[in-house]
Design an enzyme around this catalytic site. Structure first.
Site, PDB file in Angstrom:
ATOM      1  N   HIS A 136      15.213  65.251  33.370  1.00  0.00           N
ATOM      2  CA  HIS A 136      14.530  66.346  32.677  1.00  0.00           C
ATOM      3  C   HIS A 136      14.630  67.676  33.447  1.00  0.00           C
ATOM      4  CE1 HIS A 136      10.851  68.368  31.002  1.00  0.00           C
ATOM      5  NE2 HIS A 136      11.309  67.795  29.898  1.00  0.00           N
ATOM      6  N   GLU A 180      14.614  58.859  35.057  1.00  0.00           N
ATOM      7  CA  GLU A 180      13.564  58.633  34.065  1.00  0.00           C
ATOM      8  C   GLU A 180      13.628  57.153  33.703  1.00  0.00           C
ATOM      9  OE1 GLU A 180      13.889  61.419  30.725  1.00  0.00           O
ATOM     10  OE2 GLU A 180      14.417  62.996  32.128  1.00  0.00           O
ATOM     11  N   ASP A 209      10.314  58.960  36.403  1.00  0.00           N
ATOM     12  CA  ASP A 209       9.557  59.730  35.415  1.00  0.00           C
ATOM     13  C   ASP A 209       9.352  58.851  34.189  1.00  0.00           C
ATOM     14  OD1 ASP A 209       8.903  61.385  33.226  1.00  0.00           O
ATOM     15  OD2 ASP A 209       9.952  63.108  34.060  1.00  0.00           O
TER      16      ASP A 209
HETATM   17  C1  LIG Z   1       7.883  66.151  28.488  1.00  0.00           C
HETATM   18  C2  LIG Z   1       8.484  65.746  29.775  1.00  0.00           C
HETATM   19  C3  LIG Z   1       8.027  66.285  30.985  1.00  0.00           C
HETATM   20  C4  LIG Z   1       7.045  67.416  31.023  1.00  0.00           C
HETATM   21  O1  LIG Z   1       5.773  67.007  30.718  1.00  0.00           O
HETATM   22  P1  LIG Z   1       4.694  68.059  30.139  1.00  0.00           P
HETATM   23  O2  LIG Z   1       3.401  67.406  30.413  1.00  0.00           O
HETATM   24  O3  LIG Z   1       5.006  68.201  28.694  1.00  0.00           O
HETATM   25  O4  LIG Z   1       4.883  69.329  30.896  1.00  0.00           O
HETATM   26  C5  LIG Z   1       8.544  65.776  32.149  1.00  0.00           C
HETATM   27  N1  LIG Z   1       9.496  64.817  32.134  1.00  0.00           N
HETATM   28  C6  LIG Z   1       9.988  64.316  30.994  1.00  0.00           C
HETATM   29  C7  LIG Z   1      11.039  63.265  31.034  1.00  0.00           C
HETATM   30  C8  LIG Z   1       9.506  64.781  29.774  1.00  0.00           C
HETATM   31  O5  LIG Z   1      10.017  64.325  28.638  1.00  0.00           O
END
Ligand SMILES: *Cc1c(COP(=O)(O)O)cnc(C)c1O
Length: 387
Positions: A136, A180, A209
């Site tokens: 991301h 992720e 993530d």
């Molecule tokens: C949406 C997202 C984020 C950011 O999260 P927010 O709380 O919306 O700022 C981080 N990593 C991934 C993989 C995402 O899809």
């Protein structure tokens, strides 16, 4: 026009010429997997409210209740006066949910990734960083802020990662791998067992993530790290997707959390998340473990959508989750299809560069537990008619 505005106008014109200018459109989530946009109700295949919790009465009620009890704002950053009992209790609840020693709440996932990564790297001098090519933007922001070059491995290609670890990692004093668990634009999964084994073999820290897995996958919605409990150094996720609220968490060892409290700028220099947000998160954490029926339904809808797209000749990549891309290729074609679908009553956002690699513009189709099979079949029929 001011000097600044004329420069900005020129910059916008360049974005426009590249076909990448975007604009905001007011949209409201509605029950039943719908959204309201410009007075019309559309079947929503674009928001990340996977479990329908954003409008759930328990989240709304607890957000109200905690606001009434604690106020609208939190007063200061966490290290000053912003830490309430509610923050600490909620962090203990998150750590129990993710089965880690400790957890820390951030105001957003972007803020967490962009500021945790430089904090970690500051404690790992000479570190070699290995990142999946599709991580991301917020993780890229963190790497850019730290000024550290990463070795990018081909998406989910762990043979490639292993080659890079052997070639570029062994001479470094420390190693960090970023991935992720469910990729946001492709809906495919990382092989966390093998990643954990590689991290162990090469003595690398592993950062996962779970933005799109939290709440939706794993036993009780605990995410994919449940597969490799205790083997991931740092897991983060958001409350803004399946959990229907706002904000993010980081979970890991007590030392990790103590360090981030002292070193992550996005935590230190930002006001503590307010009571309404905490109340909604608290309620979502009560509900999510019991939402197995919704998770099973989402998985079945995913199968149905992929089968239908496949029958229409669309490439849906390696999706195996509630996120299903229909890869189109050229930006213009993806946009045109999205516009025609909206006219037919379906919200299916086109995702294009720089969010996805050039030539892979797509409809990013997102399933929600409140969708019915008929909703999915309706979308497929509309795609067939509109393509
Ligand atoms: C949406 C997202 C984020 C950011 O999260 P927010 O709380 O919306 O700022 C981080 N990593 C991934 C993989 C995402 O899809």
């Amino acid at each position: 026009m001011s000097r600044l505005d004329s420069l900005l106008e020129a910059a916008l014109a360049r974005i426009e010429r590249a076909g990448q200018r975007r604009a905001l459109r007011a949209t409201a989530l509605a029950p039943g997997g719908r959204v309201l946009r410009e007075g019309r109700e559309l079947v929503d295949f674009s928001s990340n409210d996977y479990l329908g919790l954003a409008g759930h009465p328990l989240l709304v009620a607890r957000a109200r209740e905690w606001t009434a009890r604690y106020g609208a704002g939190s007063g200061a950053s966490r290290l000053v006066t912003g830490t309430s009992d509610a923050h600490l209790e909620l962090e203990a609840k998150i750590a129990a949910f993710k089965r880690t020693e400790a957890a820390l709440i951030f105001a957003s996932g972007w803020q967490a990734n962009a500021t945790i990564i430089p904090a970690l790297l500051a404690a790992m001098p000479g570190v070699a960083v290995f990142a999946d090519r599709l991580i991301h933007a917020s993780m890229h922001a963190g790497l850019a802020m730290a000024g550290v070059r990463q070795h990018r491995f081909r998406h989910n290609d762990l043979d490639h990662l292993e080659v890079l670890l052997a070639e570029k990692g062994t001479a470094a004093p420390a190693r960090l791998i970023l991935t992720e668990s469910v990729f946001s634009m492709d809906g495919d999964r990382a092989d966390l067992s093998r990643l954990a084994a590689l991290a162990e073999r090469y003595d690398a820290a592993l950062f996962v993530d779970e933005a799109h897995a939290t709440g939706v996958l794993g036993p009780g919605g605990r995410g994919l790290i449940a597969e490799v409990e205790g083997k991931i150094d740092l897991v983060m996720g958001t409350f803004s997707k399946a959990l229907g609220g706002f904000g993010a968490y980081v979970a890991g060892s007590r030392v990790l959390i103590d360090y981030l409290v002292n070193a992550a700028s996005g935590f230190i220099f930002s006001t503590a998340p307010p009571p309404a947000v905490l109340g909604a998160i608290d309620a979502a954490l009560d509900l999510v473990p019991g939402m197995e029926a919704e998770r099973v339904h989402l998985a079945a809808l995913g199968e149905r959508l992929r089968a239908g797209l496949g029958a229409l000749g669309f490439d849906h990549g390696a999706s195996s989750t509630q996120i299903v891309p229909a890869v189109i290729g050229p930006e213009r074609d993806a946009l045109a299809l999205s516009v025609r679908l909206e006219a037919a009553g379906f919200l299916a956002a086109a995702i294009r560069p720089p969010t996805v690699p050039a030539g892979t513009s797509r409809l990013r189709l997102v399933l929600r537990a409140s969708h019915t099979e008929a909703d999915v079949d309706g979308l497929l029929a509309a795609i067939k008619a509109a393509r």
